[in-house]
Scaffold this motif. Structure first.
Motif, PDB file in Angstrom:
ATOM      1  N   ALA A  25      59.228  23.310  19.588  1.00  0.00           N
ATOM      2  CA  ALA A  25      57.860  23.136  19.346  1.00  0.00           C
ATOM      3  C   ALA A  25      57.912  22.759  17.657  1.00  0.00           C
ATOM      4  CB  ALA A  25      57.361  24.786  19.160  1.00  0.00           C
ATOM      5  N   CYS A  26      58.878  23.261  16.978  1.00  0.00           N
ATOM      6  CA  CYS A  26      58.979  22.538  15.593  1.00  0.00           C
ATOM      7  C   CYS A  26      59.184  21.224  15.419  1.00  0.00           C
ATOM      8  CB  CYS A  26      60.193  23.625  15.077  1.00  0.00           C
ATOM      9  SG  CYS A  26      59.621  25.178  14.691  1.00  0.00           S
ATOM     10  N   THR A  36      61.371  14.941   7.275  1.00  0.00           N
ATOM     11  CA  THR A  36      60.974  14.834   8.610  1.00  0.00           C
ATOM     12  C   THR A  36      62.000  14.530   9.553  1.00  0.00           C
ATOM     13  OG1 THR A  36      58.677  14.536   8.048  1.00  0.00           O
ATOM     14  CG2 THR A  36      59.212  14.256  10.293  1.00  0.00           C
ATOM     15  N   LEU A  88      54.483  15.106  15.048  1.00  0.00           N
ATOM     16  CA  LEU A  88      53.031  15.089  15.196  1.00  0.00           C
ATOM     17  C   LEU A  88      52.218  14.994  13.858  1.00  0.00           C
ATOM     18  CD1 LEU A  88      52.026  17.379  18.109  1.00  0.00           C
ATOM     19  CD2 LEU A  88      51.941  14.977  18.056  1.00  0.00           C
ATOM     20  N   THR A  89      52.917  15.673  12.912  1.00  0.00           N
ATOM     21  CA  THR A  89      52.356  15.632  11.412  1.00  0.00           C
ATOM     22  C   THR A  89      52.839  14.628  10.661  1.00  0.00           C
ATOM     23  OG1 THR A  89      53.964  17.151  10.830  1.00  0.00           O
ATOM     24  CG2 THR A  89      51.842  18.097  11.776  1.00  0.00           C
ATOM     25  N   GLY A 135      56.058  19.646  16.344  1.00  0.00           N
ATOM     26  CA  GLY A 135      55.178  19.529  15.271  1.00  0.00           C
ATOM     27  C   GLY A 135      55.537  18.792  14.255  1.00  0.00           C
ATOM     28  N   LEU A 136      56.667  18.377  13.811  1.00  0.00           N
ATOM     29  CA  LEU A 136      56.961  17.627  12.823  1.00  0.00           C
ATOM     30  C   LEU A 136      56.666  15.997  13.190  1.00  0.00           C
ATOM     31  CD1 LEU A 136      60.334  19.118  11.644  1.00  0.00           C
ATOM     32  CD2 LEU A 136      58.262  18.959  10.184  1.00  0.00           C
TER      33      LEU A 136
END
Length: 105
Positions: A95-96, A57, A102-103, A99-100
């Motif tokens: 966005a990617c 990440t 957030l996850t 997303g990383l």
């Protein structure tokens, strides 16, 4: 705090790619020194962030920030093309990265 170090490291990556543009095969000493300093800072901050954030990440986000920043600098200051397709692709990278983040646990 690890995310702050990671973002800062990504920004230093933008710095070293920008310095590399002017290093002229490492013959231009001031730009070469700028490249070396910003590269070292970028890598050190990535290493610090990866102590807390999973390496996959951290590396993906660090690289994404660097790539995104380098493209934007190229479009703003170096006359690289600014098109709708490039803008949409940049938004995809953002966005990617989001997303990383957030996850990540």
């Amino acid at each position: 705090m690890a995310w702050v170090w990671l973002v800062l490291g990504g920004l230093f990556e933008v710095g070293f790619t920008t310095c590399l543009r002017f290093a002229d095969g490492f013959r231009n000493i001031p730009w070469t020194l700028g490249f070396l300093v910003t590269m070292i800072l970028s890598m050190v901050l990535l290493e610090i962030a990866s102590r807390t954030i999973p390496m996959g990440t951290a590396y993906a986000v660090w690289t994404g920030i660097g790539a995104l920043g380098t493209v934007i600098i190229g479009m703003i200051w170096f006359g690289e093309p600014f098109t709708m397709l490039r803008s949409l692709l940049i938004l995809g990278v953002v966005a990617c990265i989001a997303g990383l983040k957030l996850t990540a646990h």
